[in-house]
Design an enzyme around this catalytic site. Structure first.
Site, PDB file in Angstrom:
ATOM      1  N   SER A 148      52.118 -79.354 -16.777  1.00 51.04           N
ATOM      2  CA  SER A 148      51.913 -79.531 -18.208  1.00 51.04           C
ATOM      3  C   SER A 148      52.771 -80.695 -18.718  1.00 51.04           C
ATOM      4  CB  SER A 148      52.209 -78.215 -18.928  1.00 51.04           C
ATOM      5  OG  SER A 148      51.684 -78.218 -20.235  1.00 51.04           O
ATOM      6  N   GLU A 238      40.628 -75.401 -19.766  1.00 49.05           N
ATOM      7  CA  GLU A 238      41.871 -75.750 -20.451  1.00 49.05           C
ATOM      8  C   GLU A 238      41.647 -76.750 -21.583  1.00 49.05           C
ATOM      9  OE1 GLU A 238      45.416 -76.561 -18.281  1.00 49.05           O
ATOM     10  OE2 GLU A 238      44.533 -75.902 -16.386  1.00 49.05           O
ATOM     11  N   HIS A 268      45.771 -72.309 -17.718  1.00 47.13           N
ATOM     12  CA  HIS A 268      46.754 -73.388 -17.736  1.00 47.13           C
ATOM     13  C   HIS A 268      48.013 -72.995 -16.955  1.00 47.13           C
ATOM     14  CE1 HIS A 268      48.846 -76.886 -19.263  1.00 47.13           C
ATOM     15  NE2 HIS A 268      49.806 -76.139 -19.779  1.00 47.13           N
TER      16      HIS A 268
END
Length: 300
Positions: A148, A238, A268
């Site tokens: 991320s 996502e 995610h």
């Protein structure tokens, strides 16, 4: 701990993240919630965690099996540049260490809003360089990985290391990387984990007084040429999926070797649940295996 049914884990995670990643939740409170939730993510047998420092920041050196490893991975955790910690990513780091047969260094880089851009990027660059200068690694013995925001930070750090220091990491491992925090073209408002109200607020906090077009902040807007072999994972449901698809296209157009996997049933950074979800464990093994193979030629 035995694996749990994926739908059961997903249902519980969805409720948890709706609370922890609420846009009105103060960052210090959200950090404590995420740390508390991380206790369910266990460590593989044979894990050794050694606290240390790199460039003045706290680090955990994580190994599985043999504690002395000739290769390493600098791991940069996710959390929108405002959340995440050594605790939240200790289990994932251990699973990556086991799959890659490398020592994984998880960096406690500075977080926003207390420390906006470029604090996190500076910490990542300095930590990587200290692994070379003070710990005796060569650049071809150290990969960079992250998820991320940490995935975006990994890409930005790899680019900056090349441009500023002439140093190319051995490989990149990117799990659902957030590579353009300033973008406002999300395909929908939320997925199982991320909601745009929270992520947009986190992006503003991280940017501070910076320029949203700065490739250090938004590496998707930067030069991809000369980057090391890269593995990219993303779930097809996502919020970040379109960004990641564009990233992969740009990497391949620049001639970067890319191993790319899409997961239609994983959320995610489901890799965090590798200790309890079989499919997540398989994904981490794939990513760690890629990093390990990229480092294989320099083990001796």
């Amino acid at each position: 701990m035995p694996y749990l049914p994926r739908p059961l884990v997903a249902a519980n995670l969805g409720a948890f993240y709706r609370l922890a990643l609420h846009s009105t939740m103060p960052a210090p409170v959200a950090r404590r919630l995420l740390d508390a939730g991380s206790v369910l993510q266990t460590l593989p047998s044979g894990t050794v965690v050694r606290p240390t420092t790199l460039a003045g920041r706290r680090v955990e050196r994580v190994t599985v099996g043999a504690t002395e490893r000739p290769t390493a991975v600098l791991y940069l955790h996710g959390g929108g540049y405002t959340l995440g910690s050594l605790a939240t990513h200790r289990s994932l780091a251990a699973h990556v260490a086991g799959a890659s047969e490398a020592a994984v260094y998880v960096l406690d880089y500075r977080l926003a809003p207390e420390n906006p851009y470029p604090a996190a990027l500076d910490d990542a660059i300095d930590a990587y360089l200290e692994l070379l200068v003070e710990h005796g690694y060569r650049a071809d013995q150290v990969a960079i990985a992250g998820d991320s925001a940490g995935g975006g930070l990994s890409l930005a750090a790899a680019r900056a290391l090349i441009d500023r220091h002439g140093v190319r990491a051995a490989a990149l491992g990117l799990i659902a990387p957030w590579v353009d925090p300033g973008a406002r073209d999300a395909p929908f408002d939320r997925d199982l984990v991320v909601n745009t109200a929270w992520s947009f607020a986190a992006a503003r906090a991280y940017l501070g007084d910076g320029d949203p077009a700065d490739p250090g902040y938004a590496p998707l807007l930067g030069d991809m040429s000369g980057l090391p072999p890269t593995i990219v994972h993303v779930g097809t449901t996502e919020v970040l999926y379109p960004q990641v698809v564009t990233l992969v296209e740009k990497l391949r157009a620049a001639g970067v070797p890319v191993d790319y996997t899409e997961y239609p049933t994983l959320w995610h950074v489901a890799h965090l649940q590798a200790s309890i979800v079989r499919e997540a464990d398989t994904a981490v093994r794939e990513l760690g295996g890629f990093l390990g193979r990229a480092l294989t030629g320099v083990r001796a």
